[in-house]
Scaffold this motif. Structure first.
Motif, PDB file in Angstrom:
ATOM      1  N   GLY A 114       4.535  16.680  -4.524  1.00  0.00           N
ATOM      2  CA  GLY A 114       3.083  17.183  -4.650  1.00  0.00           C
ATOM      3  C   GLY A 114       2.244  16.178  -4.599  1.00  0.00           C
ATOM      4  N   PRO A 115       0.797  16.302  -4.753  1.00  0.00           N
ATOM      5  CA  PRO A 115      -0.252  15.382  -4.768  1.00  0.00           C
ATOM      6  C   PRO A 115       0.006  14.240  -5.690  1.00  0.00           C
ATOM      7  CG  PRO A 115      -1.270  17.665  -4.508  1.00  0.00           C
ATOM      8  CD  PRO A 115       0.128  17.868  -4.892  1.00  0.00           C
ATOM      9  N   VAL A 116      -0.244  13.125  -5.452  1.00  0.00           N
ATOM     10  CA  VAL A 116      -0.133  12.203  -6.377  1.00  0.00           C
ATOM     11  C   VAL A 116      -1.026  10.978  -6.060  1.00  0.00           C
ATOM     12  CG1 VAL A 116       2.330  12.089  -6.821  1.00  0.00           C
ATOM     13  CG2 VAL A 116       1.481  10.567  -4.874  1.00  0.00           C
ATOM     14  N   ARG A 117      -1.580  10.249  -7.134  1.00  0.00           N
ATOM     15  CA  ARG A 117      -2.525   9.076  -6.856  1.00  0.00           C
ATOM     16  C   ARG A 117      -1.896   7.792  -7.280  1.00  0.00           C
ATOM     17  NH1 ARG A 117      -8.595  11.147  -8.678  1.00  0.00           N
ATOM     18  NH2 ARG A 117      -8.743  12.796  -7.170  1.00  0.00           N
ATOM     19  N   LEU A 118      -1.739   6.762  -6.551  1.00  0.00           N
ATOM     20  CA  LEU A 118      -1.057   5.717  -6.879  1.00  0.00           C
ATOM     21  C   LEU A 118      -1.895   4.590  -6.708  1.00  0.00           C
ATOM     22  CD1 LEU A 118       1.875   6.276  -4.512  1.00  0.00           C
ATOM     23  CD2 LEU A 118       1.983   6.732  -6.867  1.00  0.00           C
ATOM     24  N   LEU A 119      -1.495   3.527  -7.473  1.00  0.00           N
ATOM     25  CA  LEU A 119      -2.392   2.157  -7.466  1.00  0.00           C
ATOM     26  C   LEU A 119      -1.214   0.953  -7.117  1.00  0.00           C
ATOM     27  CD1 LEU A 119      -4.926   0.808  -8.214  1.00  0.00           C
ATOM     28  CD2 LEU A 119      -4.154   0.542 -10.254  1.00  0.00           C
ATOM     29  N   SER A 120      -1.373   0.051  -6.496  1.00  0.00           N
ATOM     30  CA  SER A 120      -0.510  -0.812  -6.089  1.00  0.00           C
ATOM     31  C   SER A 120      -1.186  -2.396  -6.073  1.00  0.00           C
ATOM     32  CB  SER A 120       0.206  -0.557  -4.669  1.00  0.00           C
ATOM     33  OG  SER A 120      -0.536  -0.812  -3.622  1.00  0.00           O
ATOM     34  N   LEU A 121      -0.391  -3.250  -6.651  1.00  0.00           N
ATOM     35  CA  LEU A 121      -0.784  -4.651  -6.509  1.00  0.00           C
ATOM     36  C   LEU A 121       0.257  -5.477  -5.918  1.00  0.00           C
ATOM     37  CD1 LEU A 121      -2.631  -6.876  -7.317  1.00  0.00           C
ATOM     38  CD2 LEU A 121      -1.533  -7.044  -9.685  1.00  0.00           C
ATOM     39  N   SER A 122       0.032  -6.177  -4.726  1.00  0.00           N
ATOM     40  CA  SER A 122       1.048  -6.754  -4.032  1.00  0.00           C
ATOM     41  C   SER A 122       0.409  -7.942  -3.092  1.00  0.00           C
ATOM     42  CB  SER A 122       1.975  -5.953  -3.483  1.00  0.00           C
ATOM     43  OG  SER A 122       1.650  -5.325  -2.425  1.00  0.00           O
ATOM     44  N   PRO A 123       1.026  -9.006  -2.638  1.00  0.00           N
ATOM     45  CA  PRO A 123       0.837  -9.597  -1.611  1.00  0.00           C
ATOM     46  C   PRO A 123       1.250  -8.763  -0.370  1.00  0.00           C
ATOM     47  CG  PRO A 123       2.514 -10.598  -2.476  1.00  0.00           C
ATOM     48  CD  PRO A 123       2.110  -9.549  -3.228  1.00  0.00           C
ATOM     49  N   ARG A 124       0.408  -8.625   0.632  1.00  0.00           N
ATOM     50  CA  ARG A 124       0.802  -7.892   1.778  1.00  0.00           C
ATOM     51  C   ARG A 124       1.529  -8.649   2.727  1.00  0.00           C
ATOM     52  NH1 ARG A 124       1.764  -3.263  -0.119  1.00  0.00           N
ATOM     53  NH2 ARG A 124       2.117  -2.495   1.674  1.00  0.00           N
ATOM     54  N   GLU A 125       1.093  -9.812   2.734  1.00  0.00           N
ATOM     55  CA  GLU A 125       1.495 -10.774   3.897  1.00  0.00           C
ATOM     56  C   GLU A 125       3.187 -10.778   4.312  1.00  0.00           C
ATOM     57  OE1 GLU A 125       1.255 -15.560   4.917  1.00  0.00           O
ATOM     58  OE2 GLU A 125       0.986 -15.167   2.879  1.00  0.00           O
ATOM     59  N   GLY A 126       3.654 -10.576   5.113  1.00  0.00           N
ATOM     60  CA  GLY A 126       5.168 -10.492   5.375  1.00  0.00           C
ATOM     61  C   GLY A 126       5.615  -9.154   5.209  1.00  0.00           C
ATOM     62  N   THR A 127       4.861  -8.204   4.489  1.00  0.00           N
ATOM     63  CA  THR A 127       5.704  -6.869   4.400  1.00  0.00           C
ATOM     64  C   THR A 127       6.472  -6.592   5.364  1.00  0.00           C
ATOM     65  OG1 THR A 127       4.112  -6.477   2.315  1.00  0.00           O
ATOM     66  CG2 THR A 127       5.375  -4.516   3.478  1.00  0.00           C
ATOM     67  N   ARG A 128       7.493  -5.937   5.250  1.00  0.00           N
ATOM     68  CA  ARG A 128       8.573  -5.477   6.292  1.00  0.00           C
ATOM     69  C   ARG A 128       8.767  -3.740   5.884  1.00  0.00           C
ATOM     70  NH1 ARG A 128      13.226  -9.253   6.099  1.00  0.00           N
ATOM     71  NH2 ARG A 128      14.166  -7.759   7.226  1.00  0.00           N
ATOM     72  N   LEU A 129       8.746  -3.050   6.991  1.00  0.00           N
ATOM     73  CA  LEU A 129       9.171  -1.564   6.845  1.00  0.00           C
ATOM     74  C   LEU A 129      10.497  -1.282   7.681  1.00  0.00           C
ATOM     75  CD1 LEU A 129       5.838   0.098   7.433  1.00  0.00           C
ATOM     76  CD2 LEU A 129       6.990  -0.090   5.036  1.00  0.00           C
ATOM     77  N   GLU A 130      11.415  -0.660   7.433  1.00  0.00           N
ATOM     78  CA  GLU A 130      12.557  -0.269   7.828  1.00  0.00           C
ATOM     79  C   GLU A 130      13.082   1.075   7.747  1.00  0.00           C
ATOM     80  OE1 GLU A 130      16.789  -1.976   6.822  1.00  0.00           O
ATOM     81  OE2 GLU A 130      15.654  -3.543   7.759  1.00  0.00           O
ATOM     82  N   PRO A 131      13.096   1.766   8.890  1.00  0.00           N
ATOM     83  CA  PRO A 131      13.596   3.303   8.864  1.00  0.00           C
ATOM     84  C   PRO A 131      14.849   3.530   7.873  1.00  0.00           C
ATOM     85  CG  PRO A 131      13.271   2.715  11.109  1.00  0.00           C
ATOM     86  CD  PRO A 131      13.261   1.447  10.107  1.00  0.00           C
ATOM     87  N   VAL A 132      14.846   4.551   7.028  1.00  0.00           N
ATOM     88  CA  VAL A 132      15.797   4.868   6.245  1.00  0.00           C
ATOM     89  C   VAL A 132      17.380   4.889   6.604  1.00  0.00           C
ATOM     90  CG1 VAL A 132      16.771   6.409   4.483  1.00  0.00           C
ATOM     91  CG2 VAL A 132      14.410   5.778   4.390  1.00  0.00           C
ATOM     92  N   ALA A 133      17.286   5.490   7.969  1.00  0.00           N
ATOM     93  CA  ALA A 133      18.549   5.883   8.626  1.00  0.00           C
ATOM     94  C   ALA A 133      19.027   4.435   9.055  1.00  0.00           C
ATOM     95  CB  ALA A 133      18.177   6.878   9.579  1.00  0.00           C
ATOM     96  N   ALA A 134      18.329   3.581   9.485  1.00  0.00           N
ATOM     97  CA  ALA A 134      18.807   2.506  10.048  1.00  0.00           C
ATOM     98  C   ALA A 134      18.989   1.264   9.158  1.00  0.00           C
ATOM     99  CB  ALA A 134      17.767   1.815  11.144  1.00  0.00           C
ATOM    100  N   ALA A 135      18.682   1.421   7.794  1.00  0.00           N
ATOM    101  CA  ALA A 135      18.689   0.356   6.654  1.00  0.00           C
ATOM    102  C   ALA A 135      20.219   0.107   6.408  1.00  0.00           C
ATOM    103  CB  ALA A 135      18.028   0.801   5.740  1.00  0.00           C
ATOM    104  N   PRO A 136      20.535  -1.229   6.400  1.00  0.00           N
ATOM    105  CA  PRO A 136      21.764  -1.494   5.906  1.00  0.00           C
ATOM    106  C   PRO A 136      21.793  -1.538   4.380  1.00  0.00           C
ATOM    107  CG  PRO A 136      20.533  -3.271   6.609  1.00  0.00           C
ATOM    108  CD  PRO A 136      19.829  -2.294   7.313  1.00  0.00           C
ATOM    109  N   SER A 137      22.904  -1.395   3.624  1.00  0.00           N
ATOM    110  CA  SER A 137      22.849  -1.490   2.224  1.00  0.00           C
ATOM    111  C   SER A 137      23.023  -2.855   1.763  1.00  0.00           C
ATOM    112  CB  SER A 137      23.745  -0.475   1.790  1.00  0.00           C
ATOM    113  OG  SER A 137      23.734   0.938   2.128  1.00  0.00           O
ATOM    114  N   ASP A 138      21.998  -3.621   1.931  1.00  0.00           N
ATOM    115  CA  ASP A 138      21.885  -4.880   1.368  1.00  0.00           C
ATOM    116  C   ASP A 138      20.632  -5.438   1.364  1.00  0.00           C
ATOM    117  OD1 ASP A 138      22.167  -6.951   4.671  1.00  0.00           O
ATOM    118  OD2 ASP A 138      20.610  -5.662   3.917  1.00  0.00           O
ATOM    119  N   GLU A 139      20.446  -6.719   0.523  1.00  0.00           N
ATOM    120  CA  GLU A 139      19.085  -7.002   0.292  1.00  0.00           C
ATOM    121  C   GLU A 139      18.291  -7.755   1.232  1.00  0.00           C
ATOM    122  OE1 GLU A 139      17.316  -6.788  -2.914  1.00  0.00           O
ATOM    123  OE2 GLU A 139      18.658  -4.927  -2.554  1.00  0.00           O
ATOM    124  N   GLY A 140      18.927  -8.130   2.474  1.00  0.00           N
ATOM    125  CA  GLY A 140      18.521  -8.782   3.592  1.00  0.00           C
ATOM    126  C   GLY A 140      17.026  -8.631   3.761  1.00  0.00           C
TER     127      GLY A 140
END
Length: 140
Positions: A114-140
């Motif tokens: 349901g509805p949420v409000r979030l706050l995030s603090l992070s450097p965005r430089e180099g942030t990566r996104l990967e589909p869950v289905a395609a993600a290998p189970s490692d830290e790479g």
């Protein structure tokens, strides 16, 4: 003669972001999801009502530094990607007023009911996104 102090201007964190530069300077500006100013951190708030709005179908990773994710209202199931193929995805439930620190380089994602409000603090430089289905189970 006394220097005049400028009148503070409110910043709507749900439509803009605050950027903290490597020199300690703080400015309001555009929100960035995957790229940021080199060496800077972004503070932003988010309204979300569906899993799609928190990209629940994608893992996210910040290689430059840790990330702080705070729940201002609502409830979030927070996942760290398993580090081995046989490990389950075990969520941590975050409620209003709680937060989690995501270690640098650790893949993570969220789900909501349901509805949420979030706050995030992070450097965005180099942030990566990967589909869950395609993600290998490692830290790479």
């Amino acid at each position: 003669m006394t220097a005049l102090t400028p009148t503070p201007t409110p910043i709507d964190l749900f439509s803009a972001a605050v950027h903290v530069g490597p020199d300690g300077g703080v400015t309001a500006g555009e929100r960035r999801m995957t790229e940021g100013r080199p060496g800077s951190w972004q503070l932003a708030a988010f309204h979300a009502a569906t899993d799609a709005e928190v990209h629940a179908d994608h893992w996210e990773m910040h290689p430059a530094a840790d990330e702080l994710v705070c729940v201002l209202s609502g409830e979030v199931r927070f996942f760290l990607r398993p580090q081995a193929p046989d490990e389950p995805q075990e969520p941590v439930t975050l409620t209003s007023g709680t937060a989690v620190v995501v270690p640098r380089g650790r893949w993570h994602r969220m789900e909501i009911d349901g509805p949420v409000r979030l706050l995030s603090l992070s450097p965005r430089e180099g942030t990566r996104l990967e589909p869950v289905a395609a993600a290998p189970s490692d830290e790479g």
